[in-house]
Write a protein that holds these residues in place. Structure first.
Motif, mmCIF file in Angstrom:
data_model
loop_
_atom_site.group_PDB
_atom_site.id
_atom_site.type_symbol
_atom_site.label_atom_id
_atom_site.label_comp_id
_atom_site.label_asym_id
_atom_site.label_seq_id
_atom_site.Cartn_x
_atom_site.Cartn_y
_atom_site.Cartn_z
ATOM 1 N N MET A 1 0.838 -1.197 0.000
ATOM 2 C CA MET A 1 0.000 0.000 0.000
ATOM 3 C C MET A 1 0.875 1.250 0.000
ATOM 4 O O MET A 1 1.868 1.331 0.711
ATOM 5 C CB MET A 1 -0.907 -0.003 1.235
ATOM 6 N N ARG A 2 0.463 2.213 -0.793
ATOM 7 C CA ARG A 2 1.207 3.472 -0.887
ATOM 8 C C ARG A 2 0.960 4.339 0.347
ATOM 9 O O ARG A 2 -0.135 4.353 0.894
ATOM 10 C CB ARG A 2 0.763 4.253 -2.112
ATOM 11 N N THR A 3 1.993 5.074 0.730
ATOM 12 C CA THR A 3 1.868 6.041 1.827
ATOM 13 C C THR A 3 2.388 7.383 1.345
ATOM 14 O O THR A 3 3.235 7.455 0.446
ATOM 15 C CB THR A 3 2.664 5.606 3.073
ATOM 16 N N TYR A 4 1.874 8.449 1.944
ATOM 17 C CA TYR A 4 2.233 9.804 1.544
ATOM 18 C C TYR A 4 2.491 10.635 2.786
ATOM 19 O O TYR A 4 1.719 10.592 3.735
ATOM 20 C CB TYR A 4 1.092 10.447 0.750
ATOM 21 N N ILE A 5 3.581 11.387 2.755
ATOM 22 C CA ILE A 5 3.878 12.315 3.846
ATOM 23 C C ILE A 5 3.703 13.722 3.301
ATOM 24 O O ILE A 5 4.273 14.082 2.267
ATOM 25 C CB ILE A 5 5.301 12.131 4.396
ATOM 26 N N GLY A 6 2.910 14.508 4.002
ATOM 27 C CA GLY A 6 2.700 15.901 3.624
ATOM 28 C C GLY A 6 3.079 16.801 4.781
ATOM 29 O O GLY A 6 3.052 16.399 5.941
ATOM 30 N N TYR A 7 3.455 18.011 4.450
ATOM 31 C CA TYR A 7 3.820 18.973 5.480
ATOM 32 C C TYR A 7 3.029 20.244 5.278
ATOM 33 O O TYR A 7 3.103 20.881 4.230
ATOM 34 C CB TYR A 7 5.315 19.283 5.422
ATOM 35 N N THR A 8 2.226 20.580 6.257
ATOM 36 C CA THR A 8 1.523 21.854 6.304
ATOM 37 C C THR A 8 1.928 22.492 7.617
ATOM 38 O O THR A 8 1.604 21.954 8.681
ATOM 39 C CB THR A 8 -0.006 21.655 6.247
ATOM 40 N N GLU A 9 2.663 23.570 7.519
ATOM 41 C CA GLU A 9 3.274 24.171 8.693
ATOM 42 C C GLU A 9 2.296 24.317 9.836
ATOM 43 O O GLU A 9 1.198 24.828 9.642
ATOM 44 C CB GLU A 9 3.820 25.551 8.304
ATOM 45 N N PRO A 10 2.556 23.828 10.999
ATOM 46 C CA PRO A 10 3.780 23.201 11.516
ATOM 47 C C PRO A 10 3.678 21.676 11.613
ATOM 48 O O PRO A 10 4.475 21.056 12.298
ATOM 49 C CB PRO A 10 3.885 23.800 12.916
ATOM 50 N N ASN A 11 2.701 21.053 10.962
ATOM 51 C CA ASN A 11 2.458 19.623 11.164
ATOM 52 C C ASN A 11 2.802 18.765 9.952
ATOM 53 O O ASN A 11 2.598 19.172 8.814
ATOM 54 C CB ASN A 11 0.985 19.382 11.507
ATOM 55 N N TYR A 12 3.281 17.558 10.248
ATOM 56 C CA TYR A 12 3.476 16.516 9.250
ATOM 57 C C TYR A 12 2.250 15.618 9.279
ATOM 58 O O TYR A 12 1.704 15.331 10.344
ATOM 59 C CB TYR A 12 4.725 15.689 9.562
ATOM 60 N N LYS A 13 1.829 15.155 8.110
ATOM 61 C CA LYS A 13 0.679 14.256 8.016
ATOM 62 C C LYS A 13 1.099 13.048 7.203
ATOM 63 O O LYS A 13 1.669 13.195 6.128
ATOM 64 C CB LYS A 13 -0.500 14.950 7.338
ATOM 65 N N VAL A 14 0.807 11.871 7.727
ATOM 66 C CA VAL A 14 1.082 10.629 7.007
ATOM 67 C C VAL A 14 -0.259 10.036 6.621
ATOM 68 O O VAL A 14 -1.111 9.801 7.480
ATOM 69 C CB VAL A 14 1.887 9.628 7.864
ATOM 70 N N ARG A 15 -0.432 9.809 5.321
ATOM 71 C CA ARG A 15 -1.682 9.251 4.808
ATOM 72 C C ARG A 15 -1.375 7.991 4.022
ATOM 73 O O ARG A 15 -0.337 7.892 3.376
ATOM 74 C CB ARG A 15 -2.404 10.275 3.928
ATOM 75 N N ALA A 16 -2.311 7.048 4.076
ATOM 76 C CA ALA A 16 -2.093 5.754 3.444
ATOM 77 C C ALA A 16 -3.246 5.401 2.524
ATOM 78 O O ALA A 16 -4.403 5.686 2.828
ATOM 79 C CB ALA A 16 -1.941 4.670 4.513
ATOM 80 N N GLY A 17 -2.915 4.747 1.400
ATOM 81 C CA GLY A 17 -3.925 4.204 0.507
ATOM 82 C C GLY A 17 -4.417 5.165 -0.545
ATOM 83 O O GLY A 17 -4.259 6.372 -0.447
#
Length: 154
Positions: free
Chosen positions: A99-115
């Protein structure tokens, strides 16, 4: 008194003629002529378009696989620590390697999303499996990448 009304009548007639001349005569005097359009382009564009058409005809590329669409992802991490975001992504990828995962950054937080799920129900199934393993699980709607061929990640 009579002279004033005569002058008004003459003035209104002159004003009407001036209005007609200034509006309608130039509009009819301007003749539209047909022109030609010259397209200047690189010859490689035609070659590229022909190559893409041949790929579509042979089934190597499909329109659905070439475009993105709307769907859902499960957010498994939201926090300000970059290291923790990458650790969560690594832990998830060890448990669900396909399964693919994605890391995004929106100041000041990191978000990890999957699928990349086409339906919310599929995302909810994954979310139920992940309960207890990850905290702060959310389903996020948005643009997704097409699923990998041959996987159940539809």
């Amino acid at each position: 008194m009579k002279n004033a009304s005569v002058y008004k009548a003459i003035f209104s007639n002159i004003a009407g003629c001036v209005f007609f001349i200034t509006i309608f005569i130039p509009a009819t005097a301007q003749a539209q002529t047909r022109g030609t359009v010259e397209v200047i382009k690189d010859a490689r564009i035609d070659t590229l378009a022909a190559h893409r058409a041949s790929l579509k005809a042979t089934g190597t590329i499909t329109v659905a696989a070439a475009t993105t669409g709307y769907g859902y992802r499960v957010q498994i991490y939201n926090g300000s620590s970059r290291k923790e975001a990458y650790d969560v992504q690594s832990r998830f990828m060890n448990e669900y390697p396909g399964m693919r995962t994605y890391i995004g950054y929106t100041e000041p937080n990191y978000k990890v999303r999957a699928g990349d799920f086409r339906s919310r129900l599929e995302a909810e199934r994954l979310m139920q499996e992940l309960r207890g393993k990850f905290t702060s699980l959310f389903i996020i709607g948005g643009r997704i990448n097409p699923p990998k061929p041959g996987t159940g990640n539809d």
